[in-house]
Design an enzyme around this catalytic site. Structure first.
Site, PDB file in Angstrom:
ATOM      1  CB  CYS A  64      -0.975  -0.221   0.970  1.00  0.00           C
ATOM      2  SG  CYS A  64      -1.889  -1.448   0.928  1.00  0.00           S
ATOM      3  CG  HIS A  92      -3.283   2.976   2.012  1.00  0.00           C
ATOM      4  ND1 HIS A  92      -3.468   3.094   0.780  1.00  0.00           N
ATOM      5  CD2 HIS A  92      -3.629   2.638   2.895  1.00  0.00           C
ATOM      6  CE1 HIS A  92      -3.755   1.801   0.635  1.00  0.00           C
ATOM      7  NE2 HIS A  92      -3.634   1.412   2.107  1.00  0.00           N
ATOM      8  CG  ASN A 101      -6.886  -0.975   0.617  1.00  0.00           C
ATOM      9  OD1 ASN A 101      -6.035  -0.679  -0.388  1.00  0.00           O
ATOM     10  ND2 ASN A 101      -6.411  -1.185   1.879  1.00  0.00           N
TER      11      ASN A 101
HETATM   12  N1  COA Z   1     -18.465  -8.530   8.841  1.00  0.00           N
HETATM   13  C1  COA Z   1     -19.047  -8.936  10.036  1.00  0.00           C
HETATM   14  N2  COA Z   1     -18.372  -9.549  11.036  1.00  0.00           N
HETATM   15  C2  COA Z   1     -16.613  -9.526  11.073  1.00  0.00           C
HETATM   16  C3  COA Z   1     -16.549  -9.386   9.662  1.00  0.00           C
HETATM   17  C4  COA Z   1     -17.409  -8.850   8.420  1.00  0.00           C
HETATM   18  N3  COA Z   1     -17.059  -8.674   6.933  1.00  0.00           N
HETATM   19  N4  COA Z   1     -15.202  -9.498   9.315  1.00  0.00           N
HETATM   20  C5  COA Z   1     -14.764  -9.803  11.104  1.00  0.00           C
HETATM   21  N5  COA Z   1     -15.843  -9.573  11.494  1.00  0.00           N
HETATM   22  C6  COA Z   1     -15.971 -10.138  13.296  1.00  0.00           C
HETATM   23  C7  COA Z   1     -15.247 -10.898  13.941  1.00  0.00           C
HETATM   24  O1  COA Z   1     -14.955 -11.902  13.230  1.00  0.00           O
HETATM   25  C8  COA Z   1     -15.377 -10.418  15.283  1.00  0.00           C
HETATM   26  O2  COA Z   1     -16.249 -10.947  15.947  1.00  0.00           O
HETATM   27  P1  COA Z   1     -16.109 -12.000  17.462  1.00  0.00           P
HETATM   28  O3  COA Z   1     -15.763 -10.323  18.336  1.00  0.00           O
HETATM   29  O4  COA Z   1     -16.894 -12.533  17.493  1.00  0.00           O
HETATM   30  O5  COA Z   1     -14.137 -12.769  17.348  1.00  0.00           O
HETATM   31  C9  COA Z   1     -15.664  -9.059  14.781  1.00  0.00           C
HETATM   32  O6  COA Z   1     -16.491  -8.720  13.942  1.00  0.00           O
HETATM   33  C10 COA Z   1     -14.635  -7.956  14.972  1.00  0.00           C
HETATM   34  O7  COA Z   1     -13.424  -8.209  14.470  1.00  0.00           O
HETATM   35  P2  COA Z   1     -12.039  -7.028  14.731  1.00  0.00           P
HETATM   36  O8  COA Z   1     -10.840  -7.614  14.012  1.00  0.00           O
HETATM   37  O9  COA Z   1     -12.392  -6.802  16.261  1.00  0.00           O
HETATM   38  O10 COA Z   1     -12.852  -6.059  13.977  1.00  0.00           O
HETATM   39  P3  COA Z   1     -12.037  -4.774  14.203  1.00  0.00           P
HETATM   40  O11 COA Z   1     -13.151  -4.350  14.434  1.00  0.00           O
HETATM   41  O12 COA Z   1     -10.474  -5.224  14.596  1.00  0.00           O
HETATM   42  O13 COA Z   1     -12.842  -4.052  12.709  1.00  0.00           O
HETATM   43  C11 COA Z   1     -10.357  -5.107  10.346  1.00  0.00           C
HETATM   44  C12 COA Z   1     -11.578  -4.887  10.982  1.00  0.00           C
HETATM   45  C13 COA Z   1      -9.911  -5.382   9.835  1.00  0.00           C
HETATM   46  C14 COA Z   1     -11.875  -3.824   9.654  1.00  0.00           C
HETATM   47  C15 COA Z   1      -9.631  -3.704  10.945  1.00  0.00           C
HETATM   48  O14 COA Z   1      -9.131  -4.763  11.573  1.00  0.00           O
HETATM   49  C16 COA Z   1      -8.491  -3.048   9.505  1.00  0.00           C
HETATM   50  O15 COA Z   1      -9.406  -2.422   9.160  1.00  0.00           O
HETATM   51  N6  COA Z   1      -7.189  -3.477   9.782  1.00  0.00           N
HETATM   52  C17 COA Z   1      -6.546  -2.649   9.383  1.00  0.00           C
HETATM   53  C18 COA Z   1      -6.614  -3.218   7.894  1.00  0.00           C
HETATM   54  C19 COA Z   1      -5.985  -2.337   7.066  1.00  0.00           C
HETATM   55  O16 COA Z   1      -5.273  -1.210   7.091  1.00  0.00           O
HETATM   56  N7  COA Z   1      -5.505  -3.322   5.891  1.00  0.00           N
HETATM   57  C20 COA Z   1      -4.104  -2.130   5.089  1.00  0.00           C
HETATM   58  C21 COA Z   1      -3.423  -1.849   5.500  1.00  0.00           C
HETATM   59  S1  COA Z   1      -2.284  -1.526   4.116  1.00  0.00           S
END
Ligand code: COA
Length: 329
Positions: free
Chosen positions: A117, A256, A286
């Site tokens: 990214c 980004h 993204n």
């Molecule tokens: N829909 C519904 N529920 C989902 C889900 C989806 N698409 N994806 C995950 N969940 C669930 C998880 O299983 C978890 O359930 P649990 O509590 O029963 O285990 C719950 O939602 C919360 O998950 P969590 O991982 O705590 O969510 P989060 O707030 O951290 O958000 C992301 C997840 C992926 C959106 C977030 O971590 C993120 O944006 N990460 C960085 C991504 C990024 O920037 N990547 C590129 C870098 S270049």
């Protein structure tokens, strides 16, 4: 000794496929909802390059052809094409070679740059050096990724985040300073949190790698989120400090587009008002190396000569960085 030039972005263009994949569409494929995706990420829809005959180079060519037609630059004048991507058409030839051939850039040198990214930012810094050193006059930097080609559409945590697209800029010498400063960083100890493990020399394609879904992007979202939120803000703050800029001096933050919460946290640390933050994550998700040039393309009409921009990124590797540039037109 050649003369050092100022360098500016003289034009920008974006290209995205027509096919839209909405949160609702995804909720029919995996256990998710528009509400969850919107509140956790800010994404509403993303574009997908569906035609199996088309790849990353074709999206890059779409953006570059727009760039050439709006500037009137002859492809033969292009000195260098740097393509930032993690989804090259194939491991070799490089996507830059394929692009140069397709746009008819017969005199260009070129290469791909792999920084996930942060690829566009790293490539922009690299391309600008070829102009500031006086070696070249016309450099194209393109960020393009067909993320749908490496996404596991049964992994709800990752598949909702990514989309396909491309964005390109033309770099040229300028009378006044354009690209002013950059702070770029890598930390390979974060490599395990965001990666695609198969298809390279460590794990060449095999029945096993396919069975284990190792040709897909893997992400530990929580860990990546924590790093991204801190590092993108750290580096943005660092570049502002060392250039004696405060929030008010910055006209636009160009972050980004990985997650709206990461963008908001970065803007807050920089004390930049949300009205000055470029955000189009709701439309494209993204698009990895394409997010920053796609923002510049969407905001091009609003950008004025002399506007101060901070570009900031974070990505797999880990890779991250910030650039301070003044818009010239
Ligand atoms: N829909 C519904 N529920 C989902 C889900 C989806 N698409 N994806 C995950 N969940 C669930 C998880 O299983 C978890 O359930 P649990 O509590 O029963 O285990 C719950 O939602 C919360 O998950 P969590 O991982 O705590 O969510 P989060 O707030 O951290 O958000 C992301 C997840 C992926 C959106 C977030 O971590 C993120 O944006 N990460 C960085 C991504 C990024 O920037 N990547 C590129 C870098 S270049």
């Amino acid at each position: 000794m050649m003369k050092a030039n100022h360098v500016s972005i003289s034009a920008v263009a974006g290209w995205v496929p027509n096919d839209v994949l909405t949160n609702y569409d995804l909720s029919k494929i995996v256990d998710t909802s528009d509400e969850w995706i919107t509140t956790r990420t800010g994404i509403k829809e993303r574009r997908i390059l569906k035609d199996p005959k088309l790849a990353t180079s074709d999206m890059a060519v779409g953006a570059i052809n727009k760039l050439l037609s709006k500037t009137g630059v002859d492809p033969n004048e292009i000195d260098l094409i740097i393509c930032a991507t993690v989804t090259p058409d194939m491991l070799f030839p490089s996507t830059a070679c394929l692009i140069a051939n397709k746009v008819g850039a017969k005199n260009a040198f070129g290469f791909d740059l792999s920084a996930a990214c942060s690829g566009f930012l790293f490539a922009l810094d690299c391309g600008s050096k070829y102009i500031s050193s006086g070696i070249y006059n016309k450099v194209i930097v393109v960020g393009a990724d067909k993320m749908s080609s490496i996404i596991d559409y049964s992994d709800r945590q990752t598949c909702v985040l990514f989309g396909d697209g491309a964005g390109a800029v033309l770099l040229e010498p300028s009378d006044q300073p354009g690209i002013q400063d950059s702070v770029l960083k890598i930390d390979g100890s974060g490599g395990d949190y965001l990666k695609m493990v198969a298809g390279g020399s460590l794990n060449p394609a095999s029945i096993e790698t396919i069975k284990n879904k190792q040709h897909y992007a893997y992400q530990d979202g929580k860990t990546v989120f924590k790093f991204a939120v801190t590092k993108m803000a750290d580096v943005s703050e660092e570049i502002m400090k060392r250039n004696h800029l405060c929030g008010e001096d910055v006209d636009w933050l160009v972050p980004h587009q990985a997650n709206l919460r990461i963008i908001d946290a970065t803007a807050k640390r920089m004390q930049i008002d949300s009205s000055k933050v470029m955000i189009n994550i709701q439309k494209y998700g993204n698009t990895t190396a394409a997010t920053i040039p796609l923002c510049l393309a969407d905001w091009e009409n609003k950008l004025k000569n002399g506007d101060n921009l901070i570009l900031a990124s974070f990505g797999g590797g880990f890779t991250w960085g910030a650039m301070y540039l003044t818009w010239r037109k």
